[in-house]
Design a protein around this motif. Structure first.
Motif, PDB file in Angstrom:
ATOM      1  N   GLY A  30      44.662 -20.007  32.623  1.00 37.70           N
ATOM      2  CA  GLY A  30      44.070 -21.172  33.177  1.00 37.70           C
ATOM      3  C   GLY A  30      43.592 -22.029  34.233  1.00 37.70           C
ATOM      4  N   ILE A  46      43.017 -18.650  26.897  1.00 38.02           N
ATOM      5  CA  ILE A  46      42.706 -19.403  28.066  1.00 38.02           C
ATOM      6  C   ILE A  46      41.779 -20.800  28.405  1.00 38.02           C
ATOM      7  CG2 ILE A  46      41.042 -18.198  29.860  1.00 38.02           C
ATOM      8  CD1 ILE A  46      41.847 -15.268  28.865  1.00 38.02           C
ATOM      9  N   ILE A  47      40.856 -20.823  28.023  1.00 33.32           N
ATOM     10  CA  ILE A  47      39.808 -21.841  27.664  1.00 33.32           C
ATOM     11  C   ILE A  47      40.885 -23.226  27.326  1.00 33.32           C
ATOM     12  CG2 ILE A  47      38.231 -23.211  26.726  1.00 33.32           C
ATOM     13  CD1 ILE A  47      37.813 -20.821  28.693  1.00 33.32           C
ATOM     14  N   THR A  65      35.266 -22.601  41.004  1.00 29.60           N
ATOM     15  CA  THR A  65      35.724 -20.907  40.666  1.00 29.60           C
ATOM     16  C   THR A  65      35.776 -20.500  42.902  1.00 29.60           C
ATOM     17  OG1 THR A  65      35.567 -20.687  38.344  1.00 29.60           O
ATOM     18  CG2 THR A  65      35.884 -18.691  39.620  1.00 29.60           C
ATOM     19  N   THR A  82      34.755 -25.302  31.880  1.00 25.26           N
ATOM     20  CA  THR A  82      35.975 -24.475  31.772  1.00 25.26           C
ATOM     21  C   THR A  82      35.662 -23.324  31.026  1.00 25.26           C
ATOM     22  OG1 THR A  82      37.515 -26.378  30.792  1.00 25.26           O
ATOM     23  CG2 THR A  82      38.179 -24.125  30.681  1.00 25.26           C
ATOM     24  N   ILE A 130      43.421 -15.750  35.989  1.00 23.21           N
ATOM     25  CA  ILE A 130      42.342 -16.638  34.932  1.00 23.21           C
ATOM     26  C   ILE A 130      43.021 -16.151  33.491  1.00 23.21           C
ATOM     27  CG2 ILE A 130      40.486 -15.392  33.714  1.00 23.21           C
ATOM     28  CD1 ILE A 130      39.667 -13.949  35.559  1.00 23.21           C
ATOM     29  N   LYS A 131      44.080 -15.612  33.467  1.00 22.54           N
ATOM     30  CA  LYS A 131      44.849 -15.572  31.951  1.00 22.54           C
ATOM     31  C   LYS A 131      45.132 -16.784  31.994  1.00 22.54           C
ATOM     32  CE  LYS A 131      48.720 -13.351  29.545  1.00 22.54           C
ATOM     33  NZ  LYS A 131      49.928 -12.604  29.403  1.00 22.54           N
ATOM     34  N   GLY A 177      43.134 -23.210  30.297  1.00 18.30           N
ATOM     35  CA  GLY A 177      41.847 -24.132  31.791  1.00 18.30           C
ATOM     36  C   GLY A 177      42.431 -25.517  31.722  1.00 18.30           C
ATOM     37  N   SER A 196      33.879 -21.914  34.070  1.00 20.46           N
ATOM     38  CA  SER A 196      34.324 -21.394  35.525  1.00 20.46           C
ATOM     39  C   SER A 196      35.165 -20.042  35.565  1.00 20.46           C
ATOM     40  CB  SER A 196      35.432 -22.285  36.032  1.00 20.46           C
ATOM     41  OG  SER A 196      36.159 -23.418  35.019  1.00 20.46           O
ATOM     42  N   THR A 197      35.712 -20.528  33.741  1.00 19.51           N
ATOM     43  CA  THR A 197      36.564 -19.162  33.470  1.00 19.51           C
ATOM     44  C   THR A 197      35.746 -17.820  33.630  1.00 19.51           C
ATOM     45  OG1 THR A 197      38.214 -20.693  32.126  1.00 19.51           O
ATOM     46  CG2 THR A 197      37.911 -18.179  31.950  1.00 19.51           C
ATOM     47  N   GLY A 207      39.909 -22.434  35.059  1.00 20.62           N
ATOM     48  CA  GLY A 207      39.044 -23.691  34.859  1.00 20.62           C
ATOM     49  C   GLY A 207      39.591 -24.940  34.761  1.00 20.62           C
ATOM     50  N   GLN A 210      35.959 -14.103  35.870  1.00 21.16           N
ATOM     51  CA  GLN A 210      35.835 -13.026  35.387  1.00 21.16           C
ATOM     52  C   GLN A 210      34.355 -11.835  35.886  1.00 21.16           C
ATOM     53  OE1 GLN A 210      35.523 -14.475  31.461  1.00 21.16           O
ATOM     54  NE2 GLN A 210      37.880 -13.635  30.538  1.00 21.16           N
TER      55      GLN A 210
END
Length: 284
Positions: free
Chosen positions: A65, A6-7, A100, A45, A62-63, A10, A48-49, A68, A53
């Motif tokens: 990215g 995910i990161i 975000t 990243t 979110i998944k 992002g 913000s991610t 991010g 969440q």
């Protein structure tokens, strides 16, 4: 492992690539130029991610990215413009988190692109400079160039999308694009060259052109507006010209442009395309 993907997605989404391997190559490119900027990108990243969440925003976004990339840009920007001190690190954390929230708000109104990053970073930079009296870091002036270096300007145009004034980093970014989307990479190369050429036509200095400052917004416009229709190339060319003019115009005011020319230009082009579609529907 899923969180790491995910990161990386992002980071990849900075150039609209929903691909964790592309994101990894972007990071490698950043670290090649500066380990500090690389860490800033990762930190921004992650912050913000994780903020998305905690705030229970769209799990799908979110998944992919999408929460991010503005944090990544904000994180890098803070350490580009300020020395790494306690104050700038706090600004990085706050900026990544707020980006975000702004992202979640704007996506209900307009395609946000990098607007959250631009708005938050502008507020942070000018607050730190004028309220808290932080000294603004400026990159050492390039030697005055008297000729247009097409390879250098194109490579650095890619790098400058993430504040990296390094042609090798830029070419690594291009490889990252090629891995995920060859058409986007083709449009991006066209934009890097055309943006630099239009910068020359509009009397930008050779130093700014060769440092990639006339091409990076054009690259983002081309990727965002890319498609398989012939007319897409017309819209992209128009966007390249307009974003270059906006970049030069904002630069003359003393404003730190960031990716504002890309955001403004792409919003305008999308508005014009929507207006065109409406006229077609009325005509039919």
């Amino acid at each position: 492992m899923k969180f790491i993907e995910i990161i990386l997605r992002g980071v990849g989404q900075v150039m609209f690539q929903n691909n964790y391997f592309s994101g990894l190559l972007f990071l490698i490119g950043i670290f090649y130029n500066s380990w500090l900027f690389g860490l800033a990108a990762i930190a921004g990243t992650i912050i913000s991610t994780v903020s998305a969440q905690i705030l229970n925003y769209s799990k799908e976004d979110i998944k992919n990215g999408l929460f991010g990339f503005n944090g990544a840009l904000t994180g890098i920007a803070i350490l580009v413009f300020f020395e790494p001190t306690l104050g700038s690190i706090v600004a990085l954390i706050v900026g990544s988190l707020v980006s975000t929230v702004v992202m979640n708000f704007l996506k209900k109104i307009v395609p946000p692109f990098t607007a959250p990053f631009v708005l938050v970073t502008w507020i942070l930079i000018y607050s730190l400079v004028y309220i808290f009296k932080f000294p603004l870091e400026t990159e050492p002036s390039s030697a005055i160039d008297y000729s247009f270096q097409i390879i250098e300007s194109s490579g650095k145009s890619f790098g400058q999308v993430m504040f990296q004034n390094n042609a090798v980093t830029g070419f690594l970014f291009l490889v990252a694009l090629l891995i995920n989307d060859k058409l986007a990479a083709l449009y991006a190369v066209y934009a890097a060259v055309a943006g630099s050429l239009f910068g020359w036509l509009f009397s930008a200095s050779f130093s700014s052109i060769n440092d990639g400052l006339m091409g990076y917004n054009a690259i983002l416009c081309a990727i965002a507006l890319g498609g398989t229709r012939k007319k897409d190339l017309v819209w992209i060319t128009f966007a390249i010209i307009l974003s270059t003019l906006v970049q030069i115009g904002l630069g003359k005011t003393g404003i730190i442009t960031l990716t504002a020319p890309f955001v403004l230009t792409t919003w305008i082009v999308l508005g014009l395309k929507e207006l065109e579609e409406r006229k077609k529907k009325i005509a039919n």
